[in-house]
Design a protein around this motif. Structure first.
Motif, PDB file in Angstrom:
ATOM      1  N   ARG A  25      10.316   6.175   3.523  1.00  0.00           N
ATOM      2  CA  ARG A  25       8.861   6.333   3.486  1.00  0.00           C
ATOM      3  C   ARG A  25       8.214   5.629   4.676  1.00  0.00           C
ATOM      4  N   ARG A  32       0.572   6.486  -8.405  1.00  0.00           N
ATOM      5  CA  ARG A  32       2.030   6.554  -8.514  1.00  0.00           C
ATOM      6  C   ARG A  32       2.528   6.816  -9.932  1.00  0.00           C
ATOM      7  N   GLY A  66       6.713  14.606  -0.418  1.00  0.00           N
ATOM      8  CA  GLY A  66       7.126  13.268   0.032  1.00  0.00           C
ATOM      9  C   GLY A  66       6.157  12.667   1.024  1.00  0.00           C
ATOM     10  N   SER A  67       4.998  13.292   1.190  1.00  0.00           N
ATOM     11  CA  SER A  67       4.088  12.793   2.228  1.00  0.00           C
ATOM     12  C   SER A  67       3.566  11.416   1.829  1.00  0.00           C
ATOM     13  N   SER A  68       2.980  10.745   2.781  1.00  0.00           N
ATOM     14  CA  SER A  68       2.620   9.341   2.596  1.00  0.00           C
ATOM     15  C   SER A  68       1.374   9.175   1.734  1.00  0.00           C
ATOM     16  N   THR A  69       1.537   9.292   0.445  1.00  0.00           N
ATOM     17  CA  THR A  69       0.400   9.064  -0.426  1.00  0.00           C
ATOM     18  C   THR A  69       0.354   7.584  -0.739  1.00  0.00           C
ATOM     19  N   PRO A  70      -0.655   6.859  -0.268  1.00  0.00           N
ATOM     20  CA  PRO A  70      -0.653   5.418  -0.494  1.00  0.00           C
ATOM     21  C   PRO A  70      -0.905   5.056  -1.956  1.00  0.00           C
ATOM     22  N   PHE A  71      -0.494   3.861  -2.277  1.00  0.00           N
ATOM     23  CA  PHE A  71      -0.699   3.299  -3.612  1.00  0.00           C
ATOM     24  C   PHE A  71      -2.164   2.919  -3.780  1.00  0.00           C
ATOM     25  N   PHE A 128       0.827  -1.199   0.000  1.00  0.00           N
ATOM     26  CA  PHE A 128       0.000   0.000   0.000  1.00  0.00           C
ATOM     27  C   PHE A 128       0.864   1.253   0.000  1.00  0.00           C
ATOM     28  N   LEU A 129       1.975   1.230   0.710  1.00  0.00           N
ATOM     29  CA  LEU A 129       2.721   2.461   0.963  1.00  0.00           C
ATOM     30  C   LEU A 129       4.059   2.561   0.240  1.00  0.00           C
ATOM     31  N   ALA A 182       5.372  10.203  -8.923  1.00  0.00           N
ATOM     32  CA  ALA A 182       5.967   9.712  -7.676  1.00  0.00           C
ATOM     33  C   ALA A 182       6.329  10.887  -6.768  1.00  0.00           C
ATOM     34  N   PRO A 183       6.472  10.603  -5.455  1.00  0.00           N
ATOM     35  CA  PRO A 183       6.914  11.653  -4.544  1.00  0.00           C
ATOM     36  C   PRO A 183       8.241  12.246  -5.017  1.00  0.00           C
TER      37      PRO A 183
END
Lengths: 452, 452
Positions: free
Chosen positions: A230, B11, B61-66, A176-177, B14-15
């Motif tokens: 991450r 994605r 870069g924050s936690s954007t989930p897949f 997921f992450l 990407a970050p």
């Protein structure tokens, strides 16, 4: 040949990719060009690589499977992050396993499990033969939500996702992450399977040295700043393998650094029930904003029932469910989840946990005393659980000792399988519940007496 | 904003990656530059992207989930490859589910399951509370090995690996054989979850049109030659959703083409027990050289017990076990595997299967007749199983019909969720065992009567 083969197996060289030139490889490996020519010719004869005239050698497109660990399946398998699990799971009934990471069946609430099975044999047919809802068996999720609320973590049952193990929970969170090439922070040492799992996700791993109160804070902050991970995966309570306990001050500073640099934290809380009273928790302080809590029932209820869970912020659950359905069509089977729920509600379970904690406390002291006779000393005495992280005498190599002990049917857990930086060669994790037979001490004494 | 958000979630951005320039994006989306400026400013305010003066906007870069599927969790969720599973699993007890892909509990050998549970409540404590060996519960593997030998496929029990579902089996094989960016062949149409699963592996998917005797051979050979797939996933017997049966001639030619181009085949054989007698099998012809057989007990024994298996060549098993331990610490729980083994050996199970096959044959004919009254016609009548792949009258859109029916508590499976090329809009898969209540026919008739 071995080098190239390993690179192909680990996909460092992909099908269709050009191999290094003969001149370049001979310089890198410090061998003569003719040696490289011979190796390439032999690999080409095997069909592993293919020459293209005037352009060099290429990896063929044949089905070379992905090797998590390039190793052979036998006693002489190199000691890698999967070595202890594979040996502990497969060695057979007669062996001794001070290296294994769980309690054997006689430590589990067997009567309650048998009662639960009999009661379940009469239950609603849907539980026995139909799929359950994607989140998992509702009564178990409701029960967990009430338990977390009592600990001060207010979550809805819809924020809890059942999985078929703590490992599957972390695997799902990685899917997921993370994406291939991302960086993940681990404690050094840490549970060896974190490393194996992260290899499967093709991510980079950075270790932060452990202290008795959690990761070394300066090194943690530095790693977060410079390596831009991450994710950070950790056990806060009764850390595996060290037995360390996270202090409230370190917990707070970890969260501040993680927030500043956008790091998501996976708090693997599978040892929670072994604590005499609860210590600091990242998920609790953070309120599930950037911390995800995972757990399982394999350590205190049954290793065989395969039931774990994820507790996460509400807006992440749907995406996790999609991945859970796509990759395993759900979590644990409803029968396993119902068995777990029934045992947790059995009047005897709380008493069972109290008994286990008391027995383990005595056993830790006893085994530490016996190990001291061999010059083996725990790094610290943990507040609970069954593991002692021990320093070997005279800088002995844990890997060599584990290999030698295996020949006498004793599975040990050498320090470096836990260490990201391979900096714990003279450590060993000892499961005090599996270190009871005199045979284990005899073998250990004999192996330590041999020259290094 | 929606476009950028979706790209980040999936994605595609990407970050840390730079967003398209304002000029470029306004040209691509055919909107004014000021619209893009406003969208970027709002996303920056939300912290999703970040401006760098003089250099444009970057993904934070924050936690954007897949996101496997960028969708919201409700009735209006777009119809995608996970739509049918998620609706079928979560809709609640009162609903009708002709779209679901399994038999409900009353079709299962419930008495045998209950007997097995009672007998297991008295069994060895290790089965109840300890981990099993990594391959899975030995008696079940031995039983399967004998069954395969009887079918003409001689395998050792050590070539069988138990998993917690057919889906987990395929997932593991994808991890073993694929890497991101690889290409995989699927039948078009095929089981929708193959597509969802492959998205999680970040691979490319190519569809080959189905015929009544297997994939269209010319198109298969062309795809194998030009697209260089590493894997082909298929059901040979009672293909899902079409009900097609692979012919021996097509089977042989598939193997020839796969051998020539280094393609590994995963033969998902979960419908085998519904066949009146065995049809052609790739694993059998090939002798497990490049074909891997997978199966499960979810369709004929219990959907809830979660037990599947992989049968593969011996030299692949160790690598698969490493991945199984690393990602889920093993397959099904020993209790589930022991229950399955006990039911398979119960004297009543063979008779149960015969009864189910006879009941299903009648039900297929009955439901096909009733559907004909609505102008809904099966593409072919399958030799077994519970699915009919049906063409809707008047080129009606299956997706719109499924959405409308869901409002009346009926879950349908519209054609395009199965189609890689989205070329089955006017098809629908009907589970004849769940198409019995007059409510289903009433809703279907009403929805078909509405304008398209």
């Amino acid at each position: 040949m071995t080098t190239i083969r390993a690179k192909i197996a680990q996909r460092a060289l992909a099908p269709g990719e050009r191999l290094p030139s003969i001149r370049k490889l001979s310089a890198t490996l410090e061998v003569s060009p003719s040696t490289v020519v011979e190796a390439y010719d032999r690999l080409a004869a095997e069909g592993v690589i293919r020459p293209r005239p005037g352009s060099g050698f290429y990896v063929t497109g044949s089905s070379t499977p992905f090797a998590l660990i390039a190793a052979e399946p036998n006693l002489d398998r190199a000691i890698d992050p999967l070595w202890v699990s594979r040996q502990s799971l497969d060695i057979g009934a007669g062996a001794f396993k001070p290296g294994c990471g769980w309690l054997s069946a006689e430590w589990m609430p067997l009567d309650a499990i048998r009662r639960a099975m009999r009661s379940l044999s009469r239950c609603d047919s849907a539980v026995l033969a139909d799929y359950g809802p994607t989140h998992g068996y509702p009564p178990l999720r409701q029960l967990l939500a009430r338990q977390f609320a009592a600990e001060g973590l207010a979550v809805g049952a819809d924020q809890i996702l059942l999985t078929s193990s703590g490992t599957q929970a972390i695997d799902l969170l990685c899917r997921f992450l993370l994406q291939p090439g991302d960086t993940v922070l681990l404690d050094d040492p840490c549970y060896f399977n974190f490393q194996a799992l992260l290899r499967a996700h093709r991510v980079k791993v950075v270790g932060v040295p452990m202290s008795a109160t959690g990761p070394d804070l300066d090194r943690f902050v530095e790693a977060v700043k410079t390596r831009k991970p991450r994710m950070y995966i950790t056990n806060s309570a009764i850390h595996n393998p060290t037995g360390a306990t996270l202090s409230p001050q370190v917990a707070h500073q970890i969260l501040v650094a993680a927030a500043e640099h956008g790091v998501t934290i996976v708090e693997d809380d599978i040892y929670a029930d072994f604590e005499p009273d609860p210590s600091a928790r990242l998920a609790l302080l953070d309120g599930l904003s950037r911390v995800i809590r995972i757990g399982s029932f394999s350590k205190t209820l049954s290793a065989g029932l395969r039931c774990g869970y994820i507790v996460a912020r509400r807006d992440w659950i749907e995406g996790l469910l999609d991945l859970l359905v796509a990759t395993s069509f759900g979590g644990p089977n409803p029968v396993a989840a119902a068995l777990v729920a029934t045992v947790l509600q059995d009047g005897s379970y709380r008493k069972h946990l109290g008994d286990v904690r008391r027995r383990l406390a005595r056993r830790r002291t006893d085994v530490a005393g016996q190990l001291a006779g061999l010059g083996i000393v725990p790094w610290l005495m943990p507040r609970g659980g069954f593991n002692l992280w021990c320093k070997l005498p005279g800088h002995r190599d844990g890997g060599a000792i584990a290999m030698a002990a295996l020949r006498d049917n004793v599975v040990l857990a050498p320090g470096n399988v836990f260490s990201v930086s391979q900096s714990s060669p003279d450590f060993m994790r000892v499961n005090v519940t599996q270190m009871t037979d005199p045979h284990c001490f005899k073998v250990l004494a004999r192996v330590l007496a041999e020259p290094n």
